[in-house]
Write an enzyme that holds these catalytic residues in place. Structure first.
Site: not given
Ligand code: PEP
Length: 248
Positions: A8, A10, A96, A98, A166, A172, A210
């Site tokens: 992703n 983003k 997601h 976000e 998630e 992040g 992460s």
């Molecule tokens: C995500 O936004 O789907 C995600 C898992 O981000 P990150 O790997 O940066 O934690």
């Protein structure tokens, strides 16, 4: 189950960077002898067409990061699922955290978007996961139950639906749940899906939050973890590839 490693991007990458990143990954995947994993790239909408051209023929899959519930109409700035399909996407991320946080998307909206994806022939990657406060309060499993019940539409099957667990506090931040915690939640998600779908045992349940080369092998070996949704580490071809290699 064959694992799915999804990147992703983003709101990152201008055209040049995105094309370079996609080309690198496309070459690696095409050269891999009988890859043991599916590789999916979800660039920002501005780059889907260009990235699609670059990865054509490599076997790398293409996806969107969001779609509207309607197939077309007066929705300024939004993208319809048929538009993603038209550009060669096979997947779209919906719900997601976000989007849930920044755009107020509730479970019902996520379910409508996933249903729209299905109607367009796309597989919906439906994201769920608890906040830190919810985990601290001992509500992680209950939150997943609620989000699954509300966000997975009727008609969802193992072929058109992927679940991404998630935990919001892991996205992040560099922090991840323990392997035991991931195992507990993924087992729970599988059991909940079994109540909603007849082919739940074939639904891929991704872990996201992460994921990086140093923790991928451990996370990907957890039972009921069928791949990863990767944010930050998907922006570097070497790191994203190392994560995918952890599935081999
Ligand atoms: C995500 O936004 O789907 C995600 C898992 O981000 P990150 O790997 O940066 O934690």
């Amino acid at each position: 189950m064959r694992k799915l490693i999804a990147g992703n991007w983003k709101m990152n990458c201008l055209k040049g960077e995105g094309i370079e990143l996609a080309r690198d990954l496309g070459m690696r995947y095409a050269q891999e002898n009988d890859p043991a994993f599916d590789l999916l790239i979800c660039p920002p909408a501005t780059l889907i067409d260009a990235v699609g051209n670059v990865i054509a023929g490599s076997g790398v899959l293409l996806g969107g990061q969001d779609c509207h519930a309607e197939p077309k109409g007066a929705h300024t700035g939004d993208i319809a699922a048929p538009m993603l399909a038209d550009l060669g996407c096979s997947h779209v991320i919906v719900g997601h955290s976000e989007r849930r946080q920044n755009h107020g998307e509730i479970d019902l909206v996520v379910a409508e978007k996933a249903a729209a994806a299905h109607r367009a022939g796309l597989a919906a990657i439906i994201c769920i996961g608890e906040t830190e406060a919810e985990r601290d309060a001992g509500h992680a499993l209950a939150v997943c139950t609620r989000q699954l019940a509300g966000s997975v539409p009727k008609g969802a099957t193992a072929d058109n639906t992927v679940i991404a667990y998630e935990p919001v506090w892991a996205i992040g931040t560099g922090r991840t749940p323990t392997a035991a915690d991931v195992a507990e939640v993924h087992r729970h998600i599988r059991a909940e899906l079994c109540r909603q779908m007849s082919d739940a045992d074939r639904v891929r349940i991704l872990y996201g939050g992460s994921v990086k080369p140093s923790n991928a092998a451990e996370l990907m070996s957890v039972p009921n973890v069928d791949g990863a949704l990767v944010g930050g580490a998907s922006l570097k071809a070497e790191d994203f590839w190392a994560i995918a290699q952890a599935c081999s």
